[in-house]
Design a protein around this motif. Structure first.
Motif, short mmCIF file in Angstrom:
data_model
loop_
_atom_site.label_atom_id
_atom_site.label_comp_id
_atom_site.label_asym_id
_atom_site.label_seq_id
_atom_site.Cartn_x
_atom_site.Cartn_y
_atom_site.Cartn_z
N ARG A 94 0.83 -1.21 0.00
CA ARG A 94 0.00 0.00 0.00
C ARG A 94 0.86 1.26 0.00
O ARG A 94 0.63 2.19 -0.78
CB ARG A 94 -0.90 0.00 1.24
N LEU A 95 1.90 1.27 0.85
CA LEU A 95 2.77 2.45 0.93
C LEU A 95 3.56 2.65 -0.35
O LEU A 95 3.75 3.78 -0.81
CB LEU A 95 3.73 2.30 2.12
N ALA A 96 4.03 1.54 -0.94
CA ALA A 96 4.78 1.64 -2.19
C ALA A 96 3.88 2.15 -3.32
O ALA A 96 4.30 2.97 -4.15
CB ALA A 96 5.36 0.28 -2.56
N LYS A 97 2.63 1.69 -3.33
CA LYS A 97 1.68 2.15 -4.35
C LYS A 97 1.42 3.64 -4.22
O LYS A 97 1.41 4.38 -5.22
CB LYS A 97 0.38 1.36 -4.23
N GLU A 98 1.21 4.09 -2.99
CA GLU A 98 0.99 5.53 -2.76
C GLU A 98 2.20 6.35 -3.18
O GLU A 98 2.06 7.44 -3.75
CB GLU A 98 0.68 5.76 -1.28
N HIS A 99 3.38 5.82 -2.92
CA HIS A 99 4.61 6.54 -3.27
C HIS A 99 4.73 6.72 -4.78
O HIS A 99 4.99 7.84 -5.26
CB HIS A 99 5.82 5.78 -2.73
N TRP A 100 4.54 5.63 -5.52
CA TRP A 100 4.68 5.72 -6.98
C TRP A 100 3.56 6.55 -7.60
O TRP A 100 3.79 7.25 -8.60
CB TRP A 100 4.71 4.32 -7.58
N GLU A 101 2.37 6.50 -7.04
CA GLU A 101 1.27 7.32 -7.56
C GLU A 101 1.57 8.81 -7.37
O GLU A 101 1.31 9.63 -8.26
CB GLU A 101 -0.04 6.95 -6.85
N SER A 102 2.16 9.15 -6.20
CA SER A 102 2.50 10.55 -5.96
C SER A 102 3.60 11.02 -6.91
O SER A 102 3.59 12.16 -7.39
CB SER A 102 2.94 10.75 -4.52
N LEU A 103 4.55 10.12 -7.22
CA LEU A 103 5.60 10.48 -8.16
C LEU A 103 5.05 10.68 -9.57
O LEU A 103 5.46 11.60 -10.30
CB LEU A 103 6.69 9.39 -8.17
N CYS A 104 4.12 9.80 -9.95
CA CYS A 104 3.51 9.92 -11.28
C CYS A 104 2.71 11.22 -11.39
O CYS A 104 2.75 11.91 -12.43
CB CYS A 104 2.59 8.73 -11.54
N GLN A 105 2.00 11.57 -10.35
CA GLN A 105 1.22 12.82 -10.35
C GLN A 105 2.15 14.03 -10.44
O GLN A 105 1.86 14.99 -11.15
CB GLN A 105 0.37 12.90 -9.08
N ALA A 106 3.28 13.96 -9.71
CA ALA A 106 4.23 15.08 -9.75
C ALA A 106 4.87 15.20 -11.12
O ALA A 106 5.15 16.31 -11.60
CB ALA A 106 5.31 14.88 -8.69
N PHE A 107 5.09 14.05 -11.78
CA PHE A 107 5.76 14.07 -13.09
C PHE A 107 4.81 14.49 -14.21
O PHE A 107 5.18 15.27 -15.10
CB PHE A 107 6.30 12.65 -13.39
N THR A 108 3.59 13.99 -14.17
CA THR A 108 2.64 14.29 -15.23
C THR A 108 1.84 15.57 -14.98
O THR A 108 1.27 16.15 -15.90
CB THR A 108 1.65 13.11 -15.41
N GLY A 109 1.77 15.94 -13.69
CA GLY A 109 1.01 17.13 -13.35
C GLY A 109 -0.48 16.89 -13.32
O GLY A 109 -1.28 17.84 -13.33
N ILE A 110 -0.88 15.63 -13.32
CA ILE A 110 -2.31 15.30 -13.34
C ILE A 110 -2.77 14.99 -11.92
O ILE A 110 -2.16 14.19 -11.23
CB ILE A 110 -2.58 14.07 -14.25
#
Length: 340
Positions: A324-340
């Motif tokens: 769960r924590l790893a999923k949240e981490h990668w989702e936050s990185l994807c949001q920061a990278f894509t800006g979505i």
């Protein structure tokens, strides 16, 4: 036998290791005593006038300028040597892959390789213990001469400087290594645990090393000579449960890996090394203690073998939490990278 003589006899066989110069430091304190005015040099006069009895309680030119700097320098050398030797020993023992294959070949060529590791581990624990006692004796001598508590206060200062050898993360690892290997030897030889403990007891400094449970809470214990007992609490102060996948901060406090990452406000993917330098230990509030955190693999093995049911249950729940924590981490990185 006085401790000083025992210390000198022990260190004669440890020529390659740095040591605290007990005689030299005691001579510094003797010079300080000689430097006192004649009327201040007797205990009776000191008792009569409490305001003047403390020769240098707040400031002592002799000791502040020579004794404490020399003690800090020698303690730093001893602690640094111990940490490096313990780290190399445990890395050799826990080696995997190609390193493990090379070690297996060494063991076949040299049967006593395992015994050498055990003996070196015992020697390092002895080395840590005798130097901790030496520091305690020296600081008590300082307080006795100066009628102060500055020596006791120095212990806290040494812990903040991370040169107090008993707070070293590697000491807990060596204790766990010693217990693991003792039990492994007992299984191979078909011995009872008590018989194995008696057979591998170290004559001299530490008499017993064991994992005990006080009201269900695990404690790593080591009985020392000179009526000392070292105890390492293995309950995480964050989740209030037995530490799982334990890590030790450089201040010596042990936490679960996930709990440590949470306290440092860093993700389990980035790890404790990515923690901010100003992040503080939840217990002692020291900063800068996460960057040199040590993963306690030997302690992990010890707890896994000693508490199999708890470990299995915790492993299942921990796996889900890490996903769960790893999923949240990668989702936050994807949001920061894509800006979505």
């Amino acid at each position: 036998m006085k401790f000083g003589k025992r210390y000198q006899e022990y260190m004669q066989g440890q020529v390659e290791l740095p040591q605290v110069g007990i005689k030299r430091l005691k001579n510094m304190l003797k010079k300080c005593r000689k430097a006192l005015p004649p009327e201040k040099n007797s205990l009776n006069s000191c008792v009569q006038d409490a305001s003047e009895s403390r020769c240098c309680q707040q400031h002592c030119q002799v000791c502040d300028g020579t004794f404490f700097p020399a003690l800090v320098s020698e303690m730093s050398a001893v602690s640094g040597c111990f940490n490096e030797r313990a780290r190399r020993l445990l890395e050799l023992h826990l080696a995997t892959g190609l390193k493990k294959y090379v070690n297996v070949l060494k063991r076949r060529m040299h049967i006593s390789h395992h015994d050498n590791l055990m003996q070196e581990g015992k020697d390092l624990v002895n080395y840590a213990i005798i130097h901790s006692i030496a520091m305690r004796k020296l600081l008590k001598k300082y307080d006795k001469i100066h009628y102060s508590k500055k020596g006791q206060e120095f212990k806290s200062h040494a812990q903040e400087m991370q040169i107090e050898i008993l707070q070293s993360p590697w000491l807990a690892e060596l204790m766990a290594f010693y217990i693991n290997e003792r039990e492994c030897t007992a299984k191979k030889k078909g011995m009872a645990a008590t018989e194995a403990m008696a057979a591998t007891a170290v004559a001299g400094l530490f008499r017993e090393c064991s994992l005990e449970f006080n009201e269900g809470k695990p404690v790593l214990c080591c009985s020392l000579f000179d009526s000392m007992k070292l105890e390492v609490n293995l309950t995480c102060s964050i989740c209030l449960d037995t530490v799982f996948d334990p890590v030790s901060l450089s201040c010596g406090h042990i936490f679960c890996y996930v709990c440590g990452c949470s306290a440092a406000s860093t993700s389990i993917v980035d790890g404790l090394k990515a923690a901010d330098s100003k992040a503080r230990c939840p217990l002692c509030r020291q900063d800068g203690v996460y960057n040199k955190a040590v993963h306690l693999d030997e302690l992990c093995i010890l707890l896994k073998n000693s508490c199999p049911e708890y470990w299995k249950e915790r492993q299942q729940s921990e796996r889900a939490e890490r996903v769960r924590l790893a999923k949240e981490h990668w989702e936050s990185l994807c949001q920061a990278f894509t800006g979505i």
